[in-house]
Scaffold this motif. Structure first.
Motif, short mmCIF file in Angstrom:
data_model
loop_
_atom_site.label_atom_id
_atom_site.label_comp_id
_atom_site.label_asym_id
_atom_site.label_seq_id
_atom_site.Cartn_x
_atom_site.Cartn_y
_atom_site.Cartn_z
N LYS A 6 0.92 -1.15 -0.12
CA LYS A 6 0.10 -0.38 -0.21
C LYS A 6 1.35 1.00 -0.16
CE LYS A 6 -3.55 -2.14 2.42
NZ LYS A 6 -4.44 -2.20 3.92
N GLY A 7 2.32 1.40 0.47
CA GLY A 7 2.79 2.11 0.33
C GLY A 7 3.51 2.99 -1.13
N ASP A 8 4.35 4.40 -0.81
CA ASP A 8 5.12 4.83 -2.21
C ASP A 8 6.47 3.87 -1.75
OD1 ASP A 8 5.74 6.49 0.48
OD2 ASP A 8 4.23 8.74 -0.61
N ALA A 9 7.35 5.12 -2.02
CA ALA A 9 8.47 4.66 -2.39
C ALA A 9 9.52 4.81 -1.10
CB ALA A 9 9.53 5.85 -3.03
N ARG B 218 7.51 10.14 -10.30
CA ARG B 218 8.24 10.72 -9.44
C ARG B 218 9.99 10.65 -9.68
NH1 ARG B 218 7.25 10.73 -3.21
NH2 ARG B 218 5.22 11.12 -3.36
N ARG C 208 -6.23 6.27 1.23
CA ARG C 208 -5.68 5.84 1.34
C ARG C 208 -4.90 7.10 0.25
NH1 ARG C 208 -2.41 2.00 -1.62
NH2 ARG C 208 -3.90 0.19 -2.56
N LEU D 213 2.29 8.28 -8.43
CA LEU D 213 3.21 8.53 -7.42
C LEU D 213 5.18 7.85 -6.95
CD1 LEU D 213 0.42 7.32 -4.63
CD2 LEU D 213 2.00 9.06 -4.32
N GLY D 214 5.22 7.10 -7.99
CA GLY D 214 6.06 5.79 -7.80
C GLY D 214 7.13 6.15 -9.16
N LYS E 266 -1.40 10.06 0.87
CA LYS E 266 0.98 10.29 0.11
C LYS E 266 0.85 11.72 0.47
CE LYS E 266 0.53 5.50 0.01
NZ LYS E 266 0.09 4.96 0.88
N GLU F 12 7.62 4.72 2.33
CA GLU F 12 6.77 3.75 2.99
C GLU F 12 7.61 2.76 2.56
OE1 GLU F 12 2.06 4.81 2.96
OE2 GLU F 12 2.63 5.99 1.77
N ARG F 13 7.48 2.44 1.14
CA ARG F 13 8.09 1.17 1.34
C ARG F 13 9.54 0.38 1.59
NH1 ARG F 13 5.64 -0.62 -4.91
NH2 ARG F 13 3.59 -0.82 -4.03
N ASP G 15 14.68 8.48 -6.00
CA ASP G 15 15.42 7.19 -5.47
C ASP G 15 16.14 6.31 -6.43
OD1 ASP G 15 11.68 6.35 -4.94
OD2 ASP G 15 13.32 7.60 -3.90
#
Ligand SMILES: [Zn+2]
Lengths: 288, 289
Positions: free
Chosen positions: A107-110, B58, B94, B54-55, B98, A112-113, B274
């Motif tokens: 369920k998480g974004d980066a 980004r 949910r 979101l991932g 974020k 959170e993961r 990231d």
């Protein structure tokens, strides 16, 4: 007796976060430990509350229940806070801890993961429960290097539970994207002939392209040394970079029992070597 | 000149566009959720799309030093599709929690159907519950009536006007919005909607308060550099550097900062890439790299 991981993390977070964030975290930890909190609702707010900067603790480690030492050098403040939340939830429901970490990963974004992945080795049942393995496998496939790093590096959990094929791919990918493979737990225990020859192929490819080769590859290549590797490593024993000389010395030491004729070359180099670390590596190699 | 691009569908653009935008001064992008060219038939495909915003997006943006944010929503077109509408809105909370989500959007009217109105209203409630502003699409056809109905709905549900960005305005609609207190968005397109010259004329007539420019670039014929090009045209049209900054940087930041998750000073730092660890720390990197 090594200090409790939660204690270590608490001190490091306290040194980095704002007071309001720490108050918020204390409340969230109490709720999690009492089974009152839905961590999926708490996790997204952690970075906002506590920050995203590095823990700035290059030498800090925590020790898992199985006694493995785990470096915190790559951790961020929010990683440590999320791991604390999972440890708190595990006090309430230890049997669900790894499944919960997997759920929070999904369920998480980066950020959170990454936090969920960093927790895995410290959660109850880490040595036997592979409930969070799907999260590790997912992170191995993504392009975001930070997730790959959190999944594989400094993670006894990943090295314990990944199937051999996936584990080998992870080691190679780590080398390929420039992570130090020495951060992978049980590296030499799990290294098989296929991985040993793959890393050597990778090293040759880098050499042919005139690109740098990570020295940490040499001991792995030496584990199942093909003909000619000894000569190549003797060449690296003359390399200008200390790390290459040290890794070549270690690798040659592993090969000595099978190839005793390498011994005089090591002795000869030892007499000329200026760096004390390399000298020590040579001494250990010759003692084996 | 620093540009905050407040409406770009980067999901449909190639990575070179990020580089071009960075070269043109774009330092931050907000990507609202929209449709994908053809109807989706599963709620799960929306969720994968939200995860990509979101991932992956980004990550792509960060490689060029661009900060990427997004807005999450069930878009107006697919609000009409009962296969997905309820399930998507049910899953939204949910995502709205974020970090990188600065608004609910794009919501609004497209064909002005009863279903669109229902889900527009429900998502305004979600925005309010999560303390987020709303990015609002307006119809391409019958635009004037669409904007009127949008403003009526915002008033009916008591949504704070300053937390609404009513987008895709033109000469016909700007007068409807100007006195309401809402932010006014303008999509500068190569052929349709609005072009640079008309936009500069609008700014000369209506001023720069709460005015926001975007390229709305997507799969269609569109240009991710339209904000930069319009800023250039503003300078040629006599606007001061401070006024240009206000429109292409400060106004969108002021709007999205209402989320409580955007701090202008954070945009001065390079985005966390990231995959980039703490560089220079040889503990983390392979030696000799
Ligand atoms: Zn759009």
């Amino acid at each position: 007796m090594p200090p409790d991981p939660d204690r270590v993390l608490a001190d490091l977070v306290a040194a980095r976060a704002r007071p309001e964030g720490l108050t918020w975290l204390d409340g969230a930890l109490a709720d999690a430990a009492a089974g009152r909190a839905d961590l999926a609702a708490v996790f997204p707010a952690v970075s906002r509350q506590l920050g995203r900067g590095g823990l700035d603790a290059p030498g800090a480690t925590v020790t898992t229940a199985a006694g493995e030492e785990l470096s915190l050098a790559a951790w961020r403040v929010d990683d440590a806070a999320r791991v604390r939340l999972l440890l708190a939830a595990a006090r309430h429901a230890p049997d669900r801890a790894l499944a919960l970490a997997r759920e929070l990963y999904d369920k998480g974004d980066a950020r959170e993961r990454a936090g969920a992945l960093r927790a895995l080795s410290l959660l109850p049942g880490a040595a036997r429960d592979d409930a969070a393995l799907p999260a590790v496998l997912d992170a191995l496939r993504v392009t975001q290097g930070e997730l790959f790093e959190a999944a594989v590096c400094d993670s006894p959990y990943a090295s314990r539970h990944l199937p051999q094929l996936e584990w080998r791919k992870a080691v190679l990918k780590a080398a390929f994207i420039g992570l130090s493979i020495t951060r992978i737990a049980r590296l030499h225990d799990r290294c098989d002939a296929e991985l040993s020859s793959s890393v050597l192929d990778f090293a040759r490819e880098r050499e042919a392209a005139g690109r740098p080769v990570p020295p940490a590859l040499w001991p792995l290549a030496a584990r199942y040394a093909p003909p000619g590797l000894g000569a190549k490593l003797l060449g690296y024993l003359e390399h200008p970079a200390v790390e290459h000389r040290r890794a070549a010395a270690e690798a040659l030491g592993m090969m000595l029992p099978g190839e005793p004729r390498l011994r005089p070359f090591l002795v000869d180099h030892g007499a000329r070597e200026p760096d004390e670390h390399v000298v020590r590596a040579l001494r250990e190699a010759l003692a084996s | 000149m620093r540009i905050f691009e407040p409406h770009a569908h980067m999901y449909s653009r190639i990575t070179d566009d990020y580089e071009q935008m960075a070269l043109a001064g774009v330092e931050a992008i907000l990507e609202p959720a929209f449709w994908l060219g053809q109807p989706r038939t599963h709620v799960g495909t929306f969720l994968d799309y939200f995860d990509a915003l979101l991932g992956w997006e980004r990550y792509r943006a960060a490689q060029y030093g661009v900060h990427h944010f997004c807005a999450i929503a069930l878009n107006p077109k697919e609000a009409n599709d009962d296969r997905v509408n309820a399930g998507v809105v049910e899953a939204m909370p949910r995502y709205l929690a974020k970090d990188g989500v600065l608004a609910v959007g794009e919501i609004g009217f497209d064909d002005m159907t009863p279903r669109e109105e229902t889900w527009f209203g429900r998502q305004l409630e979600l925005a309010r519950a999560h303390g987020l502003p709303a990015l609002i699409h307006t119809p391409h056809r019958d635009k004037k009536r669409g904007v009127e109905r949008t403003l009526d709905l915002l008033r009916d549900v008591g949504f704070p006007m300053e937390r609404a960005l009513v987008d895709h305005n033109n000469e016909e609609t700007v007068g409807l919005c100007a006195d309401t207190g809402c932010y006014m968005g303008f999509s500068i397109y190569p052929e349709t909607k609005m072009d640079e010259g008309r936009m500069v004329a609008l700014l000369q007539k209506w001023g720069t308060d709460r005015m926001i420019l975007n390229s709305a670039c997507d799969w269609g014929r569109s240009d991710p550099l339209k904000v930069a090009k319009t800023a250039l045209r503003m300078k040629r049209g006599g606007f001061s550097a401070a006024e240009v900054d206000k429109v292409v940087w400060h106004n969108p930041i002021a709007f999205f900062a209402q989320s409580g998750r955007l701090v202008e000073a954070d945009l001065d730092a390079r985005p966390v890439l990231d995959g980039e660890l703490f560089s220079g720390n040889s503990i983390l990197r392979g030696q000799g790299q």
